[in-house]
Design a protein around this motif. Structure first.
Motif, PDB file in Angstrom:
ATOM      1  N   UNK A   7       0.996  -1.383  -0.074  1.00  0.00           N
ATOM      2  CA  UNK A   7       0.213  -0.021  -0.007  1.00  0.00           C
ATOM      3  C   UNK A   7       0.800   0.988   0.159  1.00  0.00           C
ATOM      4  N   UNK A   8       1.795   1.140   0.639  1.00  0.00           N
ATOM      5  CA  UNK A   8       3.086   2.417   0.925  1.00  0.00           C
ATOM      6  C   UNK A   8       3.889   2.870  -0.026  1.00  0.00           C
ATOM      7  N   UNK A   9       4.234   1.359  -1.588  1.00  0.00           N
ATOM      8  CA  UNK A   9       4.735   1.710  -2.116  1.00  0.00           C
ATOM      9  C   UNK A   9       3.608   2.352  -3.512  1.00  0.00           C
ATOM     10  N   UNK A  10       2.211   1.498  -2.869  1.00  0.00           N
ATOM     11  CA  UNK A  10       1.648   2.100  -4.141  1.00  0.00           C
ATOM     12  C   UNK A  10       1.126   3.407  -4.279  1.00  0.00           C
ATOM     13  N   UNK A  11       1.546   4.045  -3.364  1.00  0.00           N
ATOM     14  CA  UNK A  11       0.574   5.615  -2.481  1.00  0.00           C
ATOM     15  C   UNK A  11       1.527   6.374  -3.228  1.00  0.00           C
ATOM     16  N   UNK A  12       3.253   6.038  -3.387  1.00  0.00           N
ATOM     17  CA  UNK A  12       3.777   6.853  -3.335  1.00  0.00           C
ATOM     18  C   UNK A  12       4.063   6.580  -4.967  1.00  0.00           C
ATOM     19  N   UNK A  13       3.835   5.663  -4.817  1.00  0.00           N
ATOM     20  CA  UNK A  13       4.060   6.544  -7.050  1.00  0.00           C
ATOM     21  C   UNK A  13       2.990   6.462  -7.197  1.00  0.00           C
ATOM     22  N   UNK A  14       1.571   6.832  -6.988  1.00  0.00           N
ATOM     23  CA  UNK A  14       0.492   7.460  -7.590  1.00  0.00           C
ATOM     24  C   UNK A  14       0.490   8.900  -6.824  1.00  0.00           C
ATOM     25  N   UNK A  15       1.180   9.340  -5.995  1.00  0.00           N
ATOM     26  CA  UNK A  15       1.243  10.791  -5.333  1.00  0.00           C
ATOM     27  C   UNK A  15       2.333  10.966  -6.576  1.00  0.00           C
ATOM     28  N   UNK A  57       3.413  10.744  -9.680  1.00  0.00           N
ATOM     29  CA  UNK A  57       2.906  10.215 -10.766  1.00  0.00           C
ATOM     30  C   UNK A  57       1.777  12.159 -10.983  1.00  0.00           C
ATOM     31  N   UNK A  58       1.141  11.732 -10.074  1.00  0.00           N
ATOM     32  CA  UNK A  58       0.378  13.170  -9.538  1.00  0.00           C
ATOM     33  C   UNK A  58       1.258  15.009  -9.580  1.00  0.00           C
ATOM     34  N   UNK A  59       2.499  14.646  -8.737  1.00  0.00           N
ATOM     35  CA  UNK A  59       3.081  15.877  -9.112  1.00  0.00           C
ATOM     36  C   UNK A  59       3.363  16.253 -10.505  1.00  0.00           C
ATOM     37  N   UNK A  60       3.950  15.097 -11.772  1.00  0.00           N
ATOM     38  CA  UNK A  60       4.682  15.409 -12.716  1.00  0.00           C
ATOM     39  C   UNK A  60       3.269  15.495 -13.895  1.00  0.00           C
TER      40      UNK A  60
END
Length: 470
Positions: free
Chosen positions: A457-465, A467-470
């Motif tokens: 879950x933490x890894x998925x949240x980090x990747x989502x966050x 990509x959102x910043x890009x």
């Protein structure tokens, strides 16, 4: 807006380049795996690597080896055989293995005398040996026998109408001779009247009764051969010993009068009571792998005493209801207390003794040396003799009955001191146990149930966050 489009383009280019590099790398690895093979045994005791004796033997064999494994559709057994043969192929690439389902080739199974599922036939220089089980000991033993085939001479006496190991008549032993040659034995016909002595190269001497009595000087040559530690197979017949009486006296054997009969043969579908079946076998190397009945037409019973220094035992014995019939076999059979000998009767005995250090044969190592590195052995120090009151069971007419062929090959292998497996050291891991304390086990369970999901879950949240910043 321009920065966003440019970033998207760069990201796509990176993705395409990554995919191309990944596919190129995968293709190169596939090509390398087809053309180059690298293996490593990381076990503590090297359990997946051939032992030094097996490696040395395999590297000295200079011709291709063909291995045919007769296995039914059993994935586990086929895989174990494949893994075993692959160990040998690392040191000798020209070893070829093929699997055959024995249910599909019954004629071939009978011709090659296949008796167990997973049995391997090893072929080298037009000769064959069998490995009954999928183990390094069994396979290396078969290869060793093939490597030193020229040292295993089967010498058979001829010149007086004896059975011929290359003859084609029904009473001859030609079919047995073919099997022995396939097993790596070298056949040698001996006319004692011309040679005078049994050659030192003879691993086994075969004597069968001829149409004439064996002359006294030839019997003396056989006695000298025995005194020097030679191995003997004596195929006798009902009736007189045909000049071999001095040999019988030395060996402590006497043949019962008459022909052995067994009235229970009809139960096994055998019409004539003089065709004696043997269905039970003692624990002995000659009989240990016999699973079917063996049949002995017109056999003689053997009475024996154990000579000093010898170890004698019966290896082929009739049932309780058999007896030695001295009357006419064409008339109704009935046991005669005054003339006949009741069963059980021994019709085959095995003798062995340890040769003294000063015996001429025990000190002679030149004829029987095996030139295959660490497997080199001197001429056997144990003398072996088998006496059987029948020769018909090995004849062309009856060799294919039941387990007769298996028994015949066992006899010659035992007499030639080839019945034992090569001593391959057993290798095991120093520590195969993995023990956890209760605390460690609890931590692993908690980590698997909560830790790993939380990490995902933490890894998925980090990747989502990101990509959102890009």
């Amino acid at each position: 807006m321009g920065n966003t489009a440019r970033t998207t383009l760069v990201t796509r280019i990176q993705t395409v380049v990554f995919v191309l590099l990944l596919l190129t790398t995968a293709g190169m690895l596939a090509w390398l795996s087809e053309h180059y093979r690298i293996s490593a045994d990381w076990t503590a005791a090297g359990r997946n690597t051939l032992t030094e004796p097996s490696r040395t033997l395999v590297q000295r064999l200079d011709s291709p080896i063909e291995i045919t494994a007769y296995v039914r559709e059993d994935p586990l057994l086929r895989r174990s055989i494949l893994q075993l043969v692959e160990r040998y192929q690392r040191y000798k690439p020209d070893i070829r293995l093929r699997f055959v389902n024995p249910d599909h080739v019954p004629d071939e199974v009978r011709a090659r005398n296949i008796s167990t599922d997973g049995e391997m036939v090893v072929r080298y220089r037009q000769r064959e040996e069998h490995a009954k089980i999928a183990s390094e000991e069994a396979l290396t033993t078969a290869l060793e026998r093939l490597a030193r085939a020229d040292t295993r001479w089967v010498t058979y006496v001829s010149g007086h109408g004896e059975r011929d190991l290359v003859g084609t008549a029904s009473y001859d032993l030609g079919k047995l001779g073919e099997q022995l040659q396939r097993q790596g034995f070298k056949l040698h016909e001996l006319t004692l009247a011309e040679a005078g002595e049994v050659p030192a190269q003879a691993a086994v001497l075969v004597v069968s009764p001829g149409r004439e009595n064996l002359p006294a000087e030839e019997v003396a040559a056989v006695l000298r051969y025995l005194e020097q530690g030679g191995n003997l197979l004596w195929l006798a017949e009902p009736g007189p010993a045909r000049g071999m009486e001095p040999v019988a006296d030395v060996l402590g054997v006497a043949f019962e009068a008459g022909v052995v009969v067994d009235p229970t043969t009809q139960v096994l579908g055998i019409a004539h009571p003089a065709f004696v079946p043997i269905t039970a076998y003692p624990s002995h190397p000659v009989t240990e792998n016999l699973h079917l009945v063996t049949v002995f037409p017109r056999a003689a019973g053997i009475a024996w005493v154990q000579p000093q220094g010898w170890r004698t035992r019966g290896i082929l014995s009739t049932g309780l209801r058999a007896w030695s019939e001295t009357g006419d076999l064409k008339s109704a059979l009935q046991f005669d207390d005054d003339a006949d000998v009741s069963g059980p009767l021994d019709i085959g005995i095995a003798m062995q003794r340890t040769l003294a250090a000063n015996d001429e044969r025990a000190d002679d190592t030149s004829p029987g040396m095996d030139e295959v590195g660490p497997l080199t052995r001197p001429w056997p120090r144990e003398q072996r003799i088998i006496v059987i009151g029948d020769g018909d069971f090995l004849s062309n007419a009856y060799l294919g009955r039941g387990s007769n062929l298996t028994l015949a090959l066992n006899i010659f292998n035992w007499l030639a001191n080839d019945e034992t497996l090569i001593d391959i050291p057993v290798r095991s891991a120093p520590d195969q146990d993995f023990e956890l304390s209760r605390t460690s086990a609890a931590l692993i369970r908690i980590g698997a149930m909560f830790g790993l999901p939380a990490l995902l879950l933490a890894t998925g949240f980090f990747i989502w966050h990101r990509r959102r910043r890009l």
